[in-house]
Design a protein around this motif. Sequence first.
Motif, mmCIF file in Angstrom:
data_model
loop_
_atom_site.group_PDB
_atom_site.id
_atom_site.type_symbol
_atom_site.label_atom_id
_atom_site.label_comp_id
_atom_site.label_asym_id
_atom_site.label_seq_id
_atom_site.Cartn_x
_atom_site.Cartn_y
_atom_site.Cartn_z
ATOM 1 N N ARG A 198 66.697 90.503 -16.573
ATOM 2 C CA ARG A 198 67.804 91.418 -16.273
ATOM 3 C C ARG A 198 68.117 91.318 -14.790
ATOM 4 N NH1 ARG A 198 66.897 97.063 -17.023
ATOM 5 N NH2 ARG A 198 64.682 96.674 -16.602
ATOM 6 N N ILE A 199 69.354 91.697 -14.453
ATOM 7 C CA ILE A 199 69.808 91.602 -13.067
ATOM 8 C C ILE A 199 70.563 92.868 -12.694
ATOM 9 C CG2 ILE A 199 71.357 90.397 -11.463
ATOM 10 C CD1 ILE A 199 70.893 87.857 -13.128
ATOM 11 N N ALA A 200 70.249 93.401 -11.506
ATOM 12 C CA ALA A 200 71.059 94.466 -10.912
ATOM 13 C C ALA A 200 71.895 93.845 -9.804
ATOM 14 C CB ALA A 200 70.171 95.571 -10.341
ATOM 15 N N VAL A 201 73.205 94.015 -9.883
ATOM 16 C CA VAL A 201 74.109 93.551 -8.825
ATOM 17 C C VAL A 201 74.364 94.739 -7.903
ATOM 18 C CG1 VAL A 201 76.355 92.569 -8.274
ATOM 19 C CG2 VAL A 201 75.170 91.870 -10.376
ATOM 20 N N ILE A 202 73.957 94.607 -6.644
ATOM 21 C CA ILE A 202 74.148 95.673 -5.657
ATOM 22 C C ILE A 202 75.275 95.274 -4.719
ATOM 23 C CG2 ILE A 202 73.094 96.947 -3.757
ATOM 24 C CD1 ILE A 202 70.443 96.753 -5.084
ATOM 25 N N ASP A 203 76.223 96.170 -4.535
ATOM 26 C CA ASP A 203 77.344 95.930 -3.635
ATOM 27 C C ASP A 203 77.604 97.191 -2.842
ATOM 28 O OD1 ASP A 203 79.412 94.541 -2.435
ATOM 29 O OD2 ASP A 203 80.875 95.071 -3.966
ATOM 30 N N ARG A 204 77.599 97.057 -1.526
ATOM 31 C CA ARG A 204 77.834 98.198 -0.624
ATOM 32 C C ARG A 204 76.895 99.370 -0.918
ATOM 33 N NH1 ARG A 204 84.244 97.840 -1.405
ATOM 34 N NH2 ARG A 204 83.535 96.559 -3.137
ATOM 35 N N GLY A 205 75.626 99.020 -1.170
ATOM 36 C CA GLY A 205 74.601 100.031 -1.329
ATOM 37 C C GLY A 205 74.512 100.686 -2.679
ATOM 38 N N ARG A 206 75.332 100.243 -3.644
ATOM 39 C CA ARG A 206 75.330 100.843 -4.973
ATOM 40 C C ARG A 206 75.155 99.782 -6.049
ATOM 41 N NH1 ARG A 206 78.835 106.014 -5.325
ATOM 42 N NH2 ARG A 206 78.852 106.744 -3.173
ATOM 43 N N ILE A 207 74.700 100.197 -7.214
ATOM 44 C CA ILE A 207 74.596 99.297 -8.355
ATOM 45 C C ILE A 207 75.989 99.077 -8.938
ATOM 46 C CG2 ILE A 207 73.680 98.951 -10.678
ATOM 47 C CD1 ILE A 207 71.409 98.800 -8.841
ATOM 48 N N ALA A 208 76.482 97.839 -8.854
ATOM 49 C CA ALA A 208 77.785 97.509 -9.430
ATOM 50 C C ALA A 208 77.670 97.197 -10.912
ATOM 51 C CB ALA A 208 78.402 96.319 -8.691
ATOM 52 N N ALA A 209 76.526 96.644 -11.318
ATOM 53 C CA ALA A 209 76.299 96.314 -12.729
ATOM 54 C C ALA A 209 74.818 96.044 -12.922
ATOM 55 C CB ALA A 209 77.120 95.106 -13.160
ATOM 56 N N LEU A 210 74.341 96.297 -14.142
ATOM 57 C CA LEU A 210 72.941 96.014 -14.490
ATOM 58 C C LEU A 210 72.926 95.542 -15.940
ATOM 59 C CD1 LEU A 210 69.880 98.311 -13.660
ATOM 60 C CD2 LEU A 210 69.917 96.655 -15.521
ATOM 61 N N ASP A 211 72.486 94.293 -16.136
ATOM 62 C CA ASP A 211 72.524 93.721 -17.483
ATOM 63 C C ASP A 211 71.719 92.432 -17.470
ATOM 64 O OD1 ASP A 211 73.224 93.252 -20.143
ATOM 65 O OD2 ASP A 211 75.328 93.763 -19.827
ATOM 66 N N THR A 212 71.625 91.796 -18.634
ATOM 67 C CA THR A 212 71.063 90.458 -18.699
ATOM 68 C C THR A 212 72.043 89.495 -18.039
ATOM 69 O OG1 THR A 212 72.118 89.953 -20.807
ATOM 70 C CG2 THR A 212 69.944 91.008 -20.897
ATOM 71 N N PRO A 213 71.590 88.292 -17.644
ATOM 72 C CA PRO A 213 72.550 87.323 -17.097
ATOM 73 C C PRO A 213 73.701 87.052 -18.064
ATOM 74 C CG PRO A 213 70.313 86.586 -16.642
ATOM 75 C CD PRO A 213 70.200 87.777 -17.534
ATOM 76 N N GLU A 214 73.376 86.898 -19.345
ATOM 77 C CA GLU A 214 74.416 86.634 -20.336
ATOM 78 C C GLU A 214 75.373 87.826 -20.458
ATOM 79 O OE1 GLU A 214 71.150 86.402 -20.858
ATOM 80 O OE2 GLU A 214 70.886 84.226 -20.868
ATOM 81 N N GLY A 215 74.823 89.038 -20.392
ATOM 82 C CA GLY A 215 75.652 90.230 -20.475
ATOM 83 C C GLY A 215 76.590 90.356 -19.293
ATOM 84 N N LEU A 216 76.105 90.024 -18.098
ATOM 85 C CA LEU A 216 76.971 90.082 -16.914
ATOM 86 C C LEU A 216 78.106 89.075 -17.023
ATOM 87 C CD1 LEU A 216 74.311 90.392 -14.063
ATOM 88 C CD2 LEU A 216 75.822 92.186 -14.908
ATOM 89 N N ILE A 217 77.783 87.880 -17.527
ATOM 90 C CA ILE A 217 78.819 86.853 -17.678
ATOM 91 C C ILE A 217 79.869 87.309 -18.683
ATOM 92 C CG2 ILE A 217 79.263 84.505 -18.501
ATOM 93 C CD1 ILE A 217 76.448 83.782 -17.359
#
Length: 299
Positions: A198-217
């Motif tokens: 799983r991956i959490a994408v952090i942008d400007r200090g906040r979680i922008a998205a959290l999902d599996t790599p396939e889910g984010l794609i």
Amino acid sequence: MPVIEVSELRKSYGGRPVVDGVSFTVEEGEIFGILGPNGAGKTTTVECVEGLRIPDSGRVRVAGLDPVTDHEQVARVLGAQLQQSRLQAKLTVREALELYTSFYPHPADWRPLVERLGLTDRLPIAFGKLSGGQQQRLFIALALIGDPRFVVLDELTTGLDPRARRDTWQLIEDIRDRGVTVLLVTHFMEEAQRLCDRIAVIDRGRIAALDTPEGLIRRSAGRTVISFTPSAPLDRDALHALPALALAEERDGRLTLTGTDATVDAVLTLLARRRITAHQLRVSDATLDDAFLDLTETS
């Protein structure tokens, strides 16, 4: 039960919020990735997990322990490879490994680690004379030498050549298979897509998205691209009737169509129906790069 818990974590410097309400959990035995642009708050977040920084507010637990107040206990189960680290320039690789071994009651045998990381012939060499990539590999070994239950790896393969990078990925997969939980901070999309559960994408200090790599794609605006040179012309009306077509370009007789998997299926059906051969056919799927750009541009 999550083995790492971060809830509403906040940290500011000079009144500027760097981490602004970050929450996530890491399950035992997974590789959990943190992605984000430079300055997004990734390293500050993991330094709070490691107990190297004190949060302004929020809650962090590692195996139920507070990394700050229970730092000694957390240090026994948590290994860390920091984004920026240094050793004394005259300390040899062997001396560093033996020194770190002495810190733990039940350390791992560093010899297989050193061999796996290609450092065996560097053992008598002083730290100051190692290349940047060799220093990075040494810090990976030092992070694992305590036989940790959890390990935090910040920019794991920065400075490594492609072969060393792939060998290191295999090492991380191996230690995960032995039951070690990995928290990985990286800016290499290929690395994240291969390694992370799983991956959490952090942008400007906040979680922008959290999902599996396939889910984010899947959630991103990333498109599938098909390009080919047709053996006979295809009229524009037929192309624009293709489902989910986002863009159609022609250059020197070569067509490049951007859409989804449905677009690709329809193109192949159209070509077969009209008995047109697609020369030098190439299909490129959406990638984690596409998802990252989409998420960090619009968050």
